[in-house]
Design a protein around this motif. Structure first.
Motif, PDB file in Angstrom:
ATOM      1  N   MET A   1       0.843  -1.185   0.000  1.00 51.53           N
ATOM      2  CA  MET A   1       0.000   0.000   0.000  1.00 51.53           C
ATOM      3  C   MET A   1       0.884   1.243   0.000  1.00 51.53           C
ATOM      4  O   MET A   1       1.847   1.330   0.755  1.00 51.53           O
ATOM      5  CB  MET A   1      -0.911   0.014   1.227  1.00 51.53           C
ATOM      6  N   LYS A   2       0.545   2.206  -0.848  1.00 50.07           N
ATOM      7  CA  LYS A   2       1.360   3.404  -1.024  1.00 50.07           C
ATOM      8  C   LYS A   2       0.789   4.555  -0.200  1.00 50.07           C
ATOM      9  O   LYS A   2      -0.391   4.902  -0.336  1.00 50.07           O
ATOM     10  CB  LYS A   2       1.415   3.763  -2.508  1.00 50.07           C
ATOM     11  N   ILE A   3       1.632   5.155   0.639  1.00 40.99           N
ATOM     12  CA  ILE A   3       1.212   6.215   1.548  1.00 40.99           C
ATOM     13  C   ILE A   3       2.023   7.480   1.293  1.00 40.99           C
ATOM     14  O   ILE A   3       3.237   7.415   1.122  1.00 40.99           O
ATOM     15  CB  ILE A   3       1.412   5.782   3.021  1.00 40.99           C
ATOM     16  N   LEU A   4       1.343   8.628   1.273  1.00 43.33           N
ATOM     17  CA  LEU A   4       2.027   9.919   1.236  1.00 43.33           C
ATOM     18  C   LEU A   4       2.091  10.451   2.656  1.00 43.33           C
ATOM     19  O   LEU A   4       1.066  10.583   3.327  1.00 43.33           O
ATOM     20  CB  LEU A   4       1.293  10.909   0.341  1.00 43.33           C
ATOM     21  N   LEU A   5       3.299  10.771   3.116  1.00 40.81           N
ATOM     22  CA  LEU A   5       3.504  11.353   4.439  1.00 40.81           C
ATOM     23  C   LEU A   5       4.076  12.759   4.287  1.00 40.81           C
ATOM     24  O   LEU A   5       5.108  12.951   3.649  1.00 40.81           O
ATOM     25  CB  LEU A   5       4.473  10.489   5.262  1.00 40.81           C
ATOM     26  N   LEU A   6       3.394  13.742   4.878  1.00 42.66           N
ATOM     27  CA  LEU A   6       3.884  15.120   4.917  1.00 42.66           C
ATOM     28  C   LEU A   6       4.089  15.513   6.375  1.00 42.66           C
ATOM     29  O   LEU A   6       3.128  15.641   7.137  1.00 42.66           O
ATOM     30  CB  LEU A   6       2.881  16.070   4.248  1.00 42.66           C
ATOM     31  N   GLU A   7       5.334  15.675   6.769  1.00 39.11           N
ATOM     32  CA  GLU A   7       5.689  16.072   8.136  1.00 39.11           C
ATOM     33  C   GLU A   7       7.012  16.825   8.071  1.00 39.11           C
ATOM     34  O   GLU A   7       8.023  16.277   7.635  1.00 39.11           O
ATOM     35  CB  GLU A   7       5.807  14.834   9.029  1.00 39.11           C
ATOM     36  N   ASP A   8       6.998  18.116   8.479  1.00 39.23           N
ATOM     37  CA  ASP A   8       8.202  18.925   8.311  1.00 39.23           C
ATOM     38  C   ASP A   8       9.227  18.736   9.425  1.00 39.23           C
ATOM     39  O   ASP A   8      10.378  19.161   9.293  1.00 39.23           O
ATOM     40  CB  ASP A   8       7.845  20.407   8.169  1.00 39.23           C
ATOM     41  N   ASN A   9       8.837  18.076  10.523  1.00 41.86           N
ATOM     42  CA  ASN A   9       9.806  17.728  11.552  1.00 41.86           C
ATOM     43  C   ASN A   9      10.575  16.496  11.076  1.00 41.86           C
ATOM     44  O   ASN A   9      10.027  15.399  11.014  1.00 41.86           O
ATOM     45  CB  ASN A   9       9.087  17.440  12.876  1.00 41.86           C
ATOM     46  N   LYS A  10      11.835  16.699  10.715  1.00 40.98           N
ATOM     47  CA  LYS A  10      12.593  15.630  10.077  1.00 40.98           C
ATOM     48  C   LYS A  10      12.723  14.395  10.961  1.00 40.98           C
ATOM     49  O   LYS A  10      12.637  13.257  10.480  1.00 40.98           O
ATOM     50  CB  LYS A  10      13.978  16.130   9.663  1.00 40.98           C
ATOM     51  N   LYS A  11      12.915  14.601  12.257  1.00 39.07           N
ATOM     52  CA  LYS A  11      13.073  13.466  13.158  1.00 39.07           C
ATOM     53  C   LYS A  11      11.792  12.648  13.234  1.00 39.07           C
ATOM     54  O   LYS A  11      11.808  11.413  13.158  1.00 39.07           O
ATOM     55  CB  LYS A  11      13.483  13.945  14.553  1.00 39.07           C
ATOM     56  N   LEU A  12      10.647  13.331  13.370  1.00 35.73           N
ATOM     57  CA  LEU A  12       9.364  12.628  13.418  1.00 35.73           C
ATOM     58  C   LEU A  12       9.071  11.964  12.080  1.00 35.73           C
ATOM     59  O   LEU A  12       8.579  10.828  12.027  1.00 35.73           O
ATOM     60  CB  LEU A  12       8.239  13.598  13.787  1.00 35.73           C
ATOM     61  N   ASN A  13       9.387  12.667  10.991  1.00 30.87           N
ATOM     62  CA  ASN A  13       9.197  12.100   9.651  1.00 30.87           C
ATOM     63  C   ASN A  13       9.972  10.791   9.521  1.00 30.87           C
ATOM     64  O   ASN A  13       9.426   9.777   9.049  1.00 30.87           O
ATOM     65  CB  ASN A  13       9.663  13.109   8.608  1.00 30.87           C
ATOM     66  N   GLU A  14      11.223  10.806   9.927  1.00 30.05           N
ATOM     67  CA  GLU A  14      12.065   9.605   9.824  1.00 30.05           C
ATOM     68  C   GLU A  14      11.558   8.478  10.724  1.00 30.05           C
ATOM     69  O   GLU A  14      11.581   7.306  10.340  1.00 30.05           O
ATOM     70  CB  GLU A  14      13.508   9.948  10.193  1.00 30.05           C
ATOM     71  N   THR A  15      11.064   8.836  11.912  1.00 33.16           N
ATOM     72  CA  THR A  15      10.554   7.831  12.844  1.00 33.16           C
ATOM     73  C   THR A  15       9.311   7.144  12.285  1.00 33.16           C
ATOM     74  O   THR A  15       9.192   5.911  12.315  1.00 33.16           O
ATOM     75  CB  THR A  15      10.212   8.482  14.206  1.00 33.16           C
ATOM     76  N   ILE A  16       8.366   7.956  11.767  1.00 32.72           N
ATOM     77  CA  ILE A  16       7.143   7.394  11.177  1.00 32.72           C
ATOM     78  C   ILE A  16       7.495   6.533   9.976  1.00 32.72           C
ATOM     79  O   ILE A  16       6.981   5.420   9.810  1.00 32.72           O
ATOM     80  CB  ILE A  16       6.175   8.526  10.763  1.00 32.72           C
ATOM     81  N   THR A  17       8.383   7.047   9.124  1.00 25.77           N
ATOM     82  CA  THR A  17       8.767   6.315   7.908  1.00 25.77           C
ATOM     83  C   THR A  17       9.390   4.967   8.247  1.00 25.77           C
ATOM     84  O   THR A  17       9.025   3.935   7.653  1.00 25.77           O
ATOM     85  CB  THR A  17       9.771   7.151   7.085  1.00 25.77           C
ATOM     86  N   LYS A  18      10.297   4.963   9.188  1.00 28.80           N
ATOM     87  CA  LYS A  18      10.970   3.716   9.561  1.00 28.80           C
ATOM     88  C   LYS A  18       9.970   2.687  10.068  1.00 28.80           C
ATOM     89  O   LYS A  18      10.000   1.518   9.668  1.00 28.80           O
ATOM     90  CB  LYS A  18      12.023   3.994  10.634  1.00 28.80           C
ATOM     91  N   ARG A  19       9.061   3.118  10.951  1.00 33.73           N
ATOM     92  CA  ARG A  19       8.100   2.186  11.530  1.00 33.73           C
ATOM     93  C   ARG A  19       7.137   1.640  10.471  1.00 33.73           C
ATOM     94  O   ARG A  19       6.871   0.433  10.431  1.00 33.73           O
ATOM     95  CB  ARG A  19       7.296   2.882  12.626  1.00 33.73           C
TER      96      ARG A  19
END
Length: 214
Positions: A1-19
């Protein structure tokens, strides 16, 4: 499943992406609203949007998403607790709102609930399933790899099982915002019907199709 994630906090973005990648999801991530805005029509199954991001805010992106995808899940994540902001998000069609800070588990649960996909393999019957990770149909010990448009169509059907999918929704999702004639859509449906070799895909006259499955 393909998800678009928009989050400008890089650390939170990376955490969500990794999980979420560990869960097998395919993510396209952004920290800039303008870049996410341009990518909206690129065949996503779910959107996760922060509101206060550079250049174009999440609410404006939500409006554009609803032009392409009237029913696909949109989850807003924001530190804002202003009722006007939350109300505006729901008025423009978000499906759920998650206030920061939050546990990533909460986000996972919302994605699974809204998309109704909890496994990498979705079985149509005991001998046939679709593998989201590899984009193949597995049938009677055979594996049939799908083309990009066939995969997007199956993704759309399986996130909206037993619901009517209009021609317009198929055009917007599978052709990623580009024009598709009715004959092109019908031709794609015929190809997929041959692959799964079952009457799962039923025609809704003058409207679209419905994928019938338990």
């Amino acid at each position: 499943m393909k998800i678009l994630l928009l989050e400008d906090n890089k650390k939170l973005n990376e955490t969500i992406t990794k999980r979420l990648k560990m869960k097998g999801y395919n993510l396209l991530t952004f920290t800039d609203g303008a870049q996410a805005f341009e990518a909206v029509s690129d065949g996503f199954s779910c959107f996760i949007l922060d509101i206060n991001v550079p250049n174009i805010d999440g609410i404006k992106i939500l409006k554009k998403i609803r032009e392409y995808y009237p029913t696909l899940p949109v989850i807003i994540i924001s530190a804002s607790v202003e009722l006007d902001v939350i109300k505006q998000a729901y008025d423009f069609g978000c499906n759920d709102f998650l206030k920061k800070p939050f546990f990533i588990d909460e986000l996972e649960i919302k994605i699974e609930k809204l998309c109704k996909i909890q496994n990498d393999e979705i079985f149509f019957d005991e001998n046939c399933c679709f593998d989201f990770k590899s984009s193949v149909i597995k049938m009677n010990d055979k594996e049939i790899r799908l083309t990009k448009k066939e995969k997007l169509l199956m993704n759309l059907f399986l996130t909206k099982k037993n619901q009517v999918i209009s021609y317009e929704s198929i055009e917007n999702y599978v052709w990623e915002g580009n024009f598709a004639s009715l004959e092109s859509i019908r031709s794609l449906i015929r190809r997929v019907r041959k692959v799964i070799d079952k009457e799962y895909i039923q025609t809704v006259v003058d409207t679209g199709y419905i994928f019938k499955s338990n």
